[in-house]
Design a protein around this motif. Structure first.
Motif, PDB file in Angstrom:
ATOM      1  N   LYS A  38       0.803  -1.321  -0.126  1.00  0.00           N
ATOM      2  CA  LYS A  38       0.053   0.072  -0.014  1.00  0.00           C
ATOM      3  C   LYS A  38       0.899   1.215  -0.094  1.00  0.00           C
ATOM      4  CE  LYS A  38      -4.070  -2.021   2.398  1.00  0.00           C
ATOM      5  NZ  LYS A  38      -4.938  -1.683   3.716  1.00  0.00           N
ATOM      6  N   THR A  89     -11.144   2.522 -12.558  1.00  0.00           N
ATOM      7  CA  THR A  89     -10.021   1.657 -11.967  1.00  0.00           C
ATOM      8  C   THR A  89      -8.742   2.070 -12.362  1.00  0.00           C
ATOM      9  OG1 THR A  89      -9.904   0.166 -13.895  1.00  0.00           O
ATOM     10  CG2 THR A  89     -11.578  -0.638 -12.370  1.00  0.00           C
ATOM     11  N   LYS A  94      -6.053  -2.599 -10.028  1.00  0.00           N
ATOM     12  CA  LYS A  94      -5.403  -2.990  -8.624  1.00  0.00           C
ATOM     13  C   LYS A  94      -6.230  -2.025  -7.837  1.00  0.00           C
ATOM     14  CE  LYS A  94      -1.143  -4.801 -10.133  1.00  0.00           C
ATOM     15  NZ  LYS A  94       0.330  -4.697 -10.056  1.00  0.00           N
ATOM     16  N   LYS A  95      -6.552  -0.638  -8.310  1.00  0.00           N
ATOM     17  CA  LYS A  95      -7.103  -0.007  -7.279  1.00  0.00           C
ATOM     18  C   LYS A  95      -8.405   0.488  -8.151  1.00  0.00           C
ATOM     19  CE  LYS A  95      -3.718   0.122  -4.605  1.00  0.00           C
ATOM     20  NZ  LYS A  95      -3.669  -0.072  -2.881  1.00  0.00           N
ATOM     21  N   GLY A 111      -8.932   2.821  -3.217  1.00  0.00           N
ATOM     22  CA  GLY A 111      -8.373   1.580  -2.671  1.00  0.00           C
ATOM     23  C   GLY A 111      -8.845   0.450  -3.500  1.00  0.00           C
ATOM     24  N   LYS A 112      -8.588  -0.873  -2.866  1.00  0.00           N
ATOM     25  CA  LYS A 112      -9.068  -2.076  -3.525  1.00  0.00           C
ATOM     26  C   LYS A 112     -10.472  -2.103  -3.421  1.00  0.00           C
ATOM     27  CE  LYS A 112      -4.651  -4.395  -2.367  1.00  0.00           C
ATOM     28  NZ  LYS A 112      -4.058  -5.643  -1.765  1.00  0.00           N
ATOM     29  N   GLU A 118      -8.389   2.826   1.382  1.00  0.00           N
ATOM     30  CA  GLU A 118      -7.143   3.347   1.867  1.00  0.00           C
ATOM     31  C   GLU A 118      -7.429   4.838   2.082  1.00  0.00           C
ATOM     32  OE1 GLU A 118      -4.372   2.544  -1.284  1.00  0.00           O
ATOM     33  OE2 GLU A 118      -4.631   0.211  -0.961  1.00  0.00           O
TER      34      GLU A 118
END
Length: 222
Positions: A38, A89, A94-95, A111-112, A118
């Protein structure tokens, strides 16, 4: 995180200093600090050289507030009671970025997917810094800024008015400090962008706020 920052900076300093010695122009480096896959912060480094040839390093360390965890809900599509501002995305899926509004406030989540964000921010609509398109230029550009103390998260979209472009819609996030120095830039994955930023214009107007195209700010309508 402090030890990670110091270790990363120490390993980077020698190479950057060699570049500064061979280049008369100021150099800038943005180092990304990660922990458990992260992003937890950034090191912004300037190397300058004076007229005598001496090299000086100017370092700014910024650790993100979400290192200790976030308090927002799991990231998903905006609920039915809210409207999408911009979603996409990032980093090849990934995020995920999800920004929403309901006329009273706006939210920012990064975040995810389906995980605790996050970074999660919530801003009253009246205080939200939204810049509509000025009506000129090849691209329809709009942005909205979410703030976390002295750090700004600029969410932007640009629609190229070129009929020949396969995917004319671009978007992303720019992270800036209080002096508008760029700490990080992230671009949305191609084809993943859903943008309805212009909906903020109606939301602001419903609060009896008007956009001043001369002063470039929202104010109470007279």
């Amino acid at each position: 995180p402090k030890e990670a920052v110091e270790k990363l900076d120490a390993g980077h300093r020698f190479v950057a200093r060699k570049d500064a010695l061979s280049n008369p122009r100021p150099l800038q480096y943005i180092l990304v600090v990660m922990q458990n896959n992260k992003i937890i912060g950034f090191i912004r480094v300037f190397y300058t050289r004076n007229t005598n040839g001496a090299v000086f390093m100017h370092k700014y360390i910024f650790l993100l507030a979400f290192v200790t965890g976030a308090t927002g809900p799991a990231i998903a599509a905006c609920p039915s009671s809210m409207q999408t501002i911009l979603s996409c995305t990032i980093l090849n899926g990934k995020k995920v970025l999800e920004t929403c509004q309901n006329g009273e406030f706006a939210t920012y989540a990064f975040g995810k997917v389906n995980k605790k964000p996050e970074m999660y921010l919530k801003t009253p609509m009246r205080d939200l810094n939204y810049t509509p398109w000025n009506g000129i230029g090849r691209a329809i550009y709009e942005q909205v800024i979410f703030r976390n103390e002295d750090i700004s998260y600029v969410v932007w979209s640009a629609f190229e008015r070129d009929p020949g472009m396969i995917d004319p819609l671009r978007a992303g996030i720019v992270v800036e400090d209080q002096n508008e120095n760029v700490l990080a830039e992230l671009r949305c994955d191609t084809g993943s962008v859903r943008a309805e930023i212009d909906g903020l214009y109606d939301a602001k107007s419903n609060l009896n706020m008007c956009w001043d195209y001369n002063d470039f700010q929202w104010q109470s309508c007279e």
